[in-house]
Design a protein around this motif. Structure first.
Motif, mmCIF file in Angstrom:
data_model
loop_
_atom_site.group_PDB
_atom_site.id
_atom_site.type_symbol
_atom_site.label_atom_id
_atom_site.label_comp_id
_atom_site.label_asym_id
_atom_site.label_seq_id
_atom_site.Cartn_x
_atom_site.Cartn_y
_atom_site.Cartn_z
ATOM 1 N N THR A 30 0.797 -1.222 0.000
ATOM 2 C CA THR A 30 0.000 0.000 0.000
ATOM 3 C C THR A 30 0.826 1.267 0.000
ATOM 4 O O THR A 30 0.297 2.346 -0.209
ATOM 5 N N GLY A 31 2.110 1.163 0.245
ATOM 6 C CA GLY A 31 2.976 2.327 0.253
ATOM 7 C C GLY A 31 4.304 1.990 -0.385
ATOM 8 O O GLY A 31 4.806 0.881 -0.230
ATOM 9 N N TYR A 79 1.734 4.387 5.388
ATOM 10 C CA TYR A 79 2.397 5.095 4.297
ATOM 11 C C TYR A 79 3.855 5.343 4.649
ATOM 12 O O TYR A 79 4.214 5.389 5.821
ATOM 13 N N SER A 95 3.865 6.576 8.540
ATOM 14 C CA SER A 95 2.652 6.732 9.337
ATOM 15 C C SER A 95 2.149 5.346 9.708
ATOM 16 O O SER A 95 2.402 4.366 9.009
ATOM 17 N N ALA A 123 -1.151 9.954 7.142
ATOM 18 C CA ALA A 123 -0.564 10.051 5.805
ATOM 19 C C ALA A 123 0.674 10.927 5.859
ATOM 20 O O ALA A 123 0.725 11.887 6.612
ATOM 21 N N ALA A 125 3.822 12.772 3.290
ATOM 22 C CA ALA A 125 4.425 13.093 2.005
ATOM 23 C C ALA A 125 5.238 14.353 2.204
ATOM 24 O O ALA A 125 4.680 15.382 2.593
#
Length: 136
Positions: A30-31, A79, A95, A123, A125
């Protein structure tokens, strides 16, 4: 597990795809975060959030071999993000489902627990950031 679990790679700009060979467990990914210096350091991080193999994994040889990294307290990753200056500062953020954002400054070998302000964040980024100004 379905036949499509794992990482897929294209070597022709997406015209065709093949399952990446290597020892990453076959699971839902998923990440994914590749080092900004991937061409030279071949480093990628992958998040597997479910099942017996849940965790964050790192490769430094373009996916042939993966190392499972351990987050504090058994936290389950969601993530992953790398610093734009990862090649020099080796900073990784992950995360987690219930524990907030963890930070490592040594390519994921050790982790700092989340600060109170990031405890509920799920999340990550990195934005355009300097060494003293980080945006998550």
């Amino acid at each position: 597990m379905g036949a499509y679990n794992g990482l897929w790679r294209s070597t022709n700009a997406g015209a065709s795809w093949g399952l990446l060979s290597g020892d990453l467990p076959a699971a839902n990914v998923t990440g994914l975060a590749a080092s900004p210096a991937y061409a030279t350091d071949r480093t990628v991080f992958a998040v597997l959030p479910d099942g017996a193999n849940a965790g964050i994994y790192r490769t430094t040889d373009a996916g042939a071999h993966w190392t499972k990294l351990t987050l504090p307290g058994g936290a389950v990753p969601v993530y992953v993000a790398l610093s734009p200056s990862f090649a020099t500062d080796q900073t990784v953020w992950v995360s987690s489902q219930e524990n907030g954002v963890f930070r490592s400054t040594d390519r994921g070998e050790t982790w700092q627990a989340p600060t109170t302000v990031l405890a509920g964040c799920s999340a990550v980024a990195p934005g355009n950031a300097t060494a003293t100004d980080r945006i998550l």
